[in-house]
Scaffold this motif. Structure first.
Motif: not given
Length: 262
Positions: A18-34
């Motif tokens: 699920n590497y193709h989904k991890k970046s989307v989850k990180m952005i949703a949880r912690e924000g795009l800037s982080n």
């Protein structure tokens, strides 16, 4: 190359984990800037971002040390600010300014230091060097900064128009975009803090209960601290070994000052 997986194996592993989904989850949880600052994949090197010398990254920080007055050694005057300009391609520290004021005048003083003869500047502060230790002279063609108030004022705009300097303002909360100057602050403080421990240097426990009042340990004035920073800059420019860079004659150039001269 025989140890590399095939494309089908890599694709199966990539989607299975699920590497193709991890970046989307990180952005949703912690924000795009982080995500852009701490999680995004990096390609290339910071020095490869620009291909010509004279493009400086500038920033300011407050030094982790308390200073005393030149006139009355018993009076603590606070923590100084360090302004620094670092060349992007060569990693050469091109200009510095150490003072108690923070603003547009401090930025101008830093650029003036980058433009002046460093041998004369060091001699004025009691340090004797040769030109090859700190070789740059002249204003930059481009300055990369954040959106700090002192970097986007009217006086800076007038300076850019008069001398043809381009200012590139980076997005807020993105220190990774100018990582060279941020790392130089870290390297300089790593150099002087162990040597000046017990002389006003602020330790990591400064905010904890029952910690030492580091203001009571201060003994250095602004001139003495400036001299110490100059020695740190000279070491980082002319004695710190960088990755090997080869010229057309296969000559090894290990230091930032030598790469600048080349």
């Amino acid at each position: 190359m025989s140890e590399y997986p095939s494309w089908n194996c890599f694709r199966h592993y990539f989607y299975r984990e699920n590497y193709h989904k991890k970046s989307v989850k990180m952005i949703a949880r912690e924000g795009l800037s982080n995500y852009q600052r701490n999680k995004r994949p990096l390609f290339g090197s910071a020095s490869g971002w620009k291909d010509k010398i004279g493009i400086f990254q500038m920033d300011a920080t407050q030094a982790d040390i308390f200073l005393v007055s030149r006139i009355d050694k018993s009076t603590v005057i606070g923590r100084p600010y360090i302004y620094m300009a670092v060349d992007t391609v060569t990693q050469l520290i091109a200009g510095i300014y150490i003072g108690l004021d923070a603003g547009e005048q401090a930025v101008i003083n830093c650029l003036a230091n980058a433009a002046m003869d460093k041998v004369e500047f060091c001699k004025r502060n009691g340090v004797n060097i040769t030109k090859d230790k700190w070789p740059n002279i002249g204003l930059p063609g481009e300055v990369i900064t954040d959106k700090g108030r002192e970097f986007i004022g009217k006086r800076i705009d007038e300076l850019c128009i008069k001398y043809g300097i381009e200012f590139e303002s980076l997005p807020p909360f993105r220190p990774d975009e100018k990582g060279l100057v941020e790392k130089m602050f870290d390297l300089i403080q790593q150099k002087y803090k162990p040597l000046l421990r017990g002389k006003g240097v602020i330790e990591p426990d400064a905010q904890e209960r029952w910690s030492v009042d580091y203001r009571s340990q201060a003994i250095l004035d602004i001139d003495e601290f400036t001299k110490i920073i100059i020695h740190c800059v000279i070491y980082l420019n002319s004695s710190r070994i960088l990755d090997k860079v080869y010229t057309d004659s296969n000559k090894t150039i290990p230091t930032a000052a030598a790469i600048w001269e080349w």
